[in-house]
Design an enzyme around this catalytic site. Structure first.
Site, PDB file in Angstrom:
ATOM      1  CG  ASN A   1      -7.532  -2.066  -6.285  1.00  0.00           C
ATOM      2  OD1 ASN A   1      -6.601  -2.832  -6.105  1.00  0.00           O
ATOM      3  ND2 ASN A   1      -7.883  -1.174  -5.354  1.00  0.00           N
TER       4      ASN A   1
ATOM      5  CD1 TRP B   1       7.617   7.287  -1.707  1.00  0.00           C
ATOM      6  CD2 TRP B   1       7.182   7.224  -3.909  1.00  0.00           C
ATOM      7  NE1 TRP B   1       8.808   7.488  -2.377  1.00  0.00           N
ATOM      8  CE2 TRP B   1       8.565   7.446  -3.734  1.00  0.00           C
ATOM      9  CE3 TRP B   1       6.674   7.146  -5.213  1.00  0.00           C
ATOM     10  CZ2 TRP B   1       9.448   7.582  -4.794  1.00  0.00           C
ATOM     11  CZ3 TRP B   1       7.552   7.290  -6.283  1.00  0.00           C
ATOM     12  CH2 TRP B   1       8.920   7.505  -6.068  1.00  0.00           C
TER      13      TRP B   1
ATOM     14  CG  ASN C   1       2.380   1.729  -5.088  1.00  0.00           C
ATOM     15  OD1 ASN C   1       3.275   1.495  -4.285  1.00  0.00           O
ATOM     16  ND2 ASN C   1       1.905   0.809  -5.914  1.00  0.00           N
TER      17      ASN C   1
ATOM     18  CG  ASP D   1      -2.104   0.886   1.109  1.00  0.00           C
ATOM     19  OD1 ASP D   1      -2.343   1.397  -0.005  1.00  0.00           O
ATOM     20  OD2 ASP D   1      -2.802   1.091   2.115  1.00  0.00           O
TER      21      ASP D   1
ATOM     22  NE  ARG E   1      -8.226  -0.023   5.182  1.00  0.00           N
ATOM     23  CZ  ARG E   1      -8.049   1.261   5.483  1.00  0.00           C
ATOM     24  NH1 ARG E   1      -8.240   1.694   6.718  1.00  0.00           N
ATOM     25  NH2 ARG E   1      -7.678   2.128   4.562  1.00  0.00           N
TER      26      ARG E   1
ATOM     27  CB  THR F   1     -12.835  -7.914  -6.453  1.00  0.00           C
ATOM     28  OG1 THR F   1     -12.812  -7.939  -5.019  1.00  0.00           O
ATOM     29  CG2 THR F   1     -12.452  -9.287  -6.965  1.00  0.00           C
TER      30      THR F   1
HETATM   31  C1  FPP Z   1      -1.669   0.364  -3.431  1.00  0.00           C
HETATM   32  O1  FPP Z   1      -1.243   1.701  -3.468  1.00  0.00           O
HETATM   33  C2  FPP Z   1      -1.161  -0.337  -4.571  1.00  0.00           C
HETATM   34  C3  FPP Z   1      -1.916  -0.881  -5.564  1.00  0.00           C
HETATM   35  C4  FPP Z   1      -3.379  -0.837  -5.615  1.00  0.00           C
HETATM   36  C5  FPP Z   1      -1.284  -1.532  -6.701  1.00  0.00           C
HETATM   37  C6  FPP Z   1      -0.142  -2.409  -6.331  1.00  0.00           C
HETATM   38  C7  FPP Z   1       0.682  -2.536  -7.509  1.00  0.00           C
HETATM   39  C8  FPP Z   1       2.007  -2.472  -7.518  1.00  0.00           C
HETATM   40  C9  FPP Z   1       2.869  -2.384  -6.329  1.00  0.00           C
HETATM   41  C10 FPP Z   1       2.622  -2.521  -8.833  1.00  0.00           C
HETATM   42  C11 FPP Z   1       3.418  -3.753  -9.024  1.00  0.00           C
HETATM   43  C12 FPP Z   1       2.686  -4.996  -9.071  1.00  0.00           C
HETATM   44  C13 FPP Z   1       2.927  -5.949  -9.974  1.00  0.00           C
HETATM   45  C14 FPP Z   1       2.388  -7.296  -9.770  1.00  0.00           C
HETATM   46  C15 FPP Z   1       3.736  -5.711 -11.180  1.00  0.00           C
HETATM   47  P1  FPP Z   1      -2.345   2.828  -3.596  1.00  0.00           P
HETATM   48  O2  FPP Z   1      -2.436   3.211  -5.030  1.00  0.00           O
HETATM   49  O3  FPP Z   1      -3.629   2.356  -2.992  1.00  0.00           O
HETATM   50  O4  FPP Z   1      -1.694   3.949  -2.758  1.00  0.00           O
HETATM   51  P2  FPP Z   1      -2.463   5.023  -1.880  1.00  0.00           P
HETATM   52  O5  FPP Z   1      -3.236   4.260  -0.838  1.00  0.00           O
HETATM   53  O6  FPP Z   1      -1.357   5.831  -1.307  1.00  0.00           O
HETATM   54  O7  FPP Z   1      -3.350   5.774  -2.812  1.00  0.00           O
END
Ligand code: FPP
Length: 266
Positions: free
Chosen positions: A89, A46, A43, A41, A215, A87
């Site tokens: 997302n 960040w 990305n 979680d 969670r 599911t």
């Molecule tokens: C959560 O961060 C991350 C995701 C929903 C996607 C996860 C995907 C990767 C780490 C890319 C690599 C995966 C593969 C299999 C190549 P968020 O976007 O919910 O972050 P936030 O909560 O800060 O908005």
């Protein structure tokens, strides 16, 4: 266009750490989890903190995943399961969903061979038939390539939800019962495990979640029944092999009772 967005990606020099690597100095090899699951979680947060687009956060997240998988290989874990796309997302903006799907495709194209060389067995969890035809083809190709490997089982949950997985398992068993192949009273925990997407995997020992939230978010509801949890405020792109080792060391100190009593302490 995508090449520009994904930006090369082949420059990565992080290799599978050897057992005697300083990275593993603190590891108690007798007290490692066998199956680790990660909710990757943060990305987006960040990227925002860096003044970048959310997509840049996901791209950075791929690099982190590559390093953590190699660390899991070096540790000799039995399984590493990561939550890549739930599911739920699909509710995200179309452009972000589209970007993530391209990222998964790029990842498989770029990394499949090296994973194979590292004896990784890749497997996908979730409603894979809900992904694009092209991605489904890549998923099947990667699973087939690594089918006979004997190293880390690397499970990528994509279009996955724990409740949905339990629903599908229930439907499968109910169909068998309705057709007379199965008596309801013969349904066992083992049969349920054998019918879940994670069949062939050990139960989850440790769930790691980055980025501060504490969670489960519909991840591995059955499999994590007795898992330990480890949380960090670091966002996924900031999560390093050193932090992963911190989680392993911390796990080694946990007193796991599985509902019973620990004879030494009680
Ligand atoms: C959560 O961060 C991350 C995701 C929903 C996607 C996860 C995907 C990767 C780490 C890319 C690599 C995966 C593969 C299999 C190549 P968020 O976007 O919910 O972050 P936030 O909560 O800060 O908005």
């Amino acid at each position: 266009m995508w090449n520009k967005v994904f930006g090369g990606g082949t420059e990565d020099t992080f290799e599978v750490p050897k057992k005697d690597s300083p990275l593993f100095d603190r590891i108690d090899w007798n007290r490692l989890p066998r199956h680790v699951a990660i909710i990757m979680d943060g990305n987006g947060r960040w990227a925002k903190g860096q003044g970048l687009l959310r997509s840049a956060g996901h791209t950075a997240g791929v690099k982190t995943l590559k390093h953590i998988l190699k660390t899991a290989v070096g540790l000799g874990l039995d399984a590493l399961t990561v939550y890549a796309f739930s599911t739920e997302n699909w509710k995200r903006p179309h452009a972000e969903v589209d970007f993530l799907m391209h990222l998964f495709s790029e990842y498989l194209t770029r990394e499949m061979q090296e994973m194979h060389e590292n004896n990784v067995q890749i497997h996908f969890l979730g409603r894979i038939d809900g992904l694009s035809e092209g991605l489904q083809h890549q998923v099947r190709e990667a699973e087939t390539l690594m089918r006979d490997n004997t190293g880390v089982k690397f499970n990528i949950a994509a279009n996955y939800g724990g409740q949905d997985e339990i629903l599908r398992m229930t439907q499968t068993l109910a169909k068998r019962a309705a057709s007379g192949q199965l008596r309801p009273e013969d349904i066992s925990e083992q049969m349920i495990e054998d019918t879940l997407d994670t069949h062939g995997n050990l139960p989850v020992d440790l769930v790691i979640r980055t980025s501060g939230d504490q969670r489960l978010s519909n991840f591995l509801l059955w499999q994590a029944a007795y898992a330990e949890f480890w949380f960090t405020d670091a966002n996924w792109p900031e999560f390093t092999p050193e932090r992963f080792v911190d989680a392993m060391v911390d796990f080694g100190k946990r007193d796991r009772r599985f509902g019973g009593l620990n004879e030494k302490k009680s």
